[in-house]
Design an enzyme around this catalytic site. Structure first.
Site, PDB file in Angstrom:
ATOM      1  N   SER A  67       0.800  -1.236   0.000  1.00 15.43           N
ATOM      2  CA  SER A  67       0.000   0.000   0.000  1.00 15.43           C
ATOM      3  C   SER A  67       0.825   1.275   0.000  1.00 15.43           C
ATOM      4  O   SER A  67       0.259   2.356  -0.174  1.00 15.43           O
ATOM      5  CB  SER A  67      -0.930   0.024   1.208  1.00 15.43           C
ATOM      6  N   LYS A  70       0.343   3.493  -2.910  1.00 17.46           N
ATOM      7  CA  LYS A  70      -0.823   4.379  -3.026  1.00 17.46           C
ATOM      8  C   LYS A  70      -0.431   5.857  -2.910  1.00 17.46           C
ATOM      9  O   LYS A  70      -1.140   6.731  -3.410  1.00 17.46           O
ATOM     10  CB  LYS A  70      -1.875   3.992  -1.979  1.00 17.46           C
ATOM     11  N   VAL A 264       1.226  -3.737   3.904  1.00 22.79           N
ATOM     12  CA  VAL A 264       1.222  -5.027   4.596  1.00 22.79           C
ATOM     13  C   VAL A 264       2.496  -5.852   4.333  1.00 22.79           C
ATOM     14  O   VAL A 264       2.685  -6.892   4.944  1.00 22.79           O
ATOM     15  CB  VAL A 264      -0.026  -5.884   4.290  1.00 22.79           C
TER      16      VAL A 264
HETATM   17  N1  GLU Z   1      -2.341  -5.494  -1.996  1.00 23.45           N
HETATM   18  C1  GLU Z   1      -2.835  -5.419  -0.647  1.00 23.45           C
HETATM   19  C2  GLU Z   1      -4.330  -5.605  -0.653  1.00 23.45           C
HETATM   20  O1  GLU Z   1      -4.951  -5.050  -1.497  1.00 23.45           O
HETATM   21  C3  GLU Z   1      -2.447  -4.103  -0.088  1.00 23.45           C
HETATM   22  C4  GLU Z   1      -2.768  -4.022   1.351  1.00 23.45           C
HETATM   23  C5  GLU Z   1      -1.954  -3.025   2.078  1.00 23.45           C
HETATM   24  O2  GLU Z   1      -0.731  -2.982   2.000  1.00 23.45           O
HETATM   25  O3  GLU Z   1      -2.599  -2.236   2.782  1.00 23.45           O
HETATM   26  O4  GLU Z   1      -4.885  -6.305   0.135  1.00 23.45           O
END
Ligand code: GLU
Length: 310
Positions: A67, A70, A264
């Site tokens: 994430s 993002k 995560v």
């Molecule tokens: N690719 C992970 C998901 O979509 C990202 C989650 C994260 O790092 O918050 O579940």
């Protein structure tokens, strides 16, 4: 670029502060490829607005940024679309799980912020306007390669596949948003880009370097590139501070006091405005899904330096 003694001393001290805790926490296991990562790893890298760098531990080991990506897609979208983005997306902390469906139903398909999964899917959808999924994935990689001046940054194909095979919730979120007409592109295409952006692998050194523009009002002080306007950078920092650590963003602000975004995979990008960009990584997560030792290291860092924004 040479490591400054003071900065090197600082990262060494922070590393020593947390050394006895490395390995604590639980690696994310809902993405099978991430469940295999050895939790006994920790890295930290800092780059200052003067271009000084220092790193310690496993700062040269690539990990799945998840994430944290993002932050970069939000930058790209705000630069393209500006304030119009907020017609499709909120900017309030969610106070619920990063993959919550209930909130999305209540708020009629307008995700609470760009850092929960639903919000990132909308951001990705906006990035896709007029482009194929492959082009958008290349653009995101291109952005990171340019920020780091490192053409080797790539996504981890195994992680991307693993997410695609098990991403039932993300698929549900995307279908839900599409049902509310807040996704313009086919769900499979949006997920394809989203899973690949999350699967990008970077080291702490690369991640700290990539985020440096956020510490310097949108202007990368090392290569002189204007990556975002000062206003956009300020706003991204605001959203990082209020929404960057899932429903424990308040606790991170309380303990660390810096804008930050965690993933995560155990990585955290933290910004000390006008001072430095910092990346930490340790795969074991706390109950809120944030790197346990990474958060601790940032807490020690701001305690030692007084870099909290408060
Ligand atoms: N690719 C992970 C998901 O979509 C990202 C989650 C994260 O790092 O918050 O579940």
């Amino acid at each position: 670029m040479s490591d400054s003694n003071d900065l090197a001393g600082l990262v060494a001290a922070v590393h020593a502060d947390v050394a006895g805790r490395i390995g604590e926490g639980r690696v994310a296991d809902y993405i099978p490829a991430l469940a295999k990562v050895d939790p006994k790893q920790f890295g930290i890298a800092i780059i200052t607005c003067e271009g000084e760098t220092a790193a310690a531990g496993d700062a040269g080991t690539a990990f799945s940024i998840q994430s944290v990506s993002k932050v970069f897609t939000l930058t790209m979208v705000l630069e393209r679309l500006g304030e119009k983005l907020w017609e499709r997306l909120g900017r309030e902390p969610s106070g619920s799980a990063f993959n919550s469906i209930v909130q999305l139903e209540q708020e009629r398909g307008v995700p609470r912020n760009p850092f929960i999964n639903a919000g990132a899917l909308v951001t990705t959808d906006v990035l896709m306007a007029g482009r194929s999924p492959r082009i958008v994935i290349d653009e995101i990689l291109g952005f990171l390669r340019e920020r780091t001046d490192d053409g080797s940054i790539a996504f981890d194909a195994e992680v991307a596949r693993s997410e695609a095979e098990t991403g039932f919730r993300n698929r549900s979120l995307a279908n839900f948003i599409r049902a509310f007409r807040n996704l313009a592109h086919p769900v499979d295409d949006v997920l394809d880009v989203y899973f690949h952006q999350c699967a990008i692998a970077m080291t702490c050194r690369q991640l700290a370097r990539a985020g440096l523009y956020l510490a310097n009002a949108g202007l990368d002080p090392v290569d002189g590139d204007r990556v975002a306007s000062g206003e956009t950078a300020r706003r991204i920092n605001a959203v990082m501070l209020t929404c960057g650590h899932y429903d424990a963003s308040g606790d991170f602000a309380y303990r660390v006091g810096l804008p930050g975004k965690s993933g995560v995979g155990g990585g955290i990008l933290a910004i000390a405005p006008r001072r430095a960009s910092i990346a930490v990584w340790s795969p074991g997560l706390n109950a809120a899904g944030n790197s346990l030792v990474g958060s601790l290291a940032l807490e020690r860092l701001t305690a030692r330096t007084g870099w909290s924004v408060f």
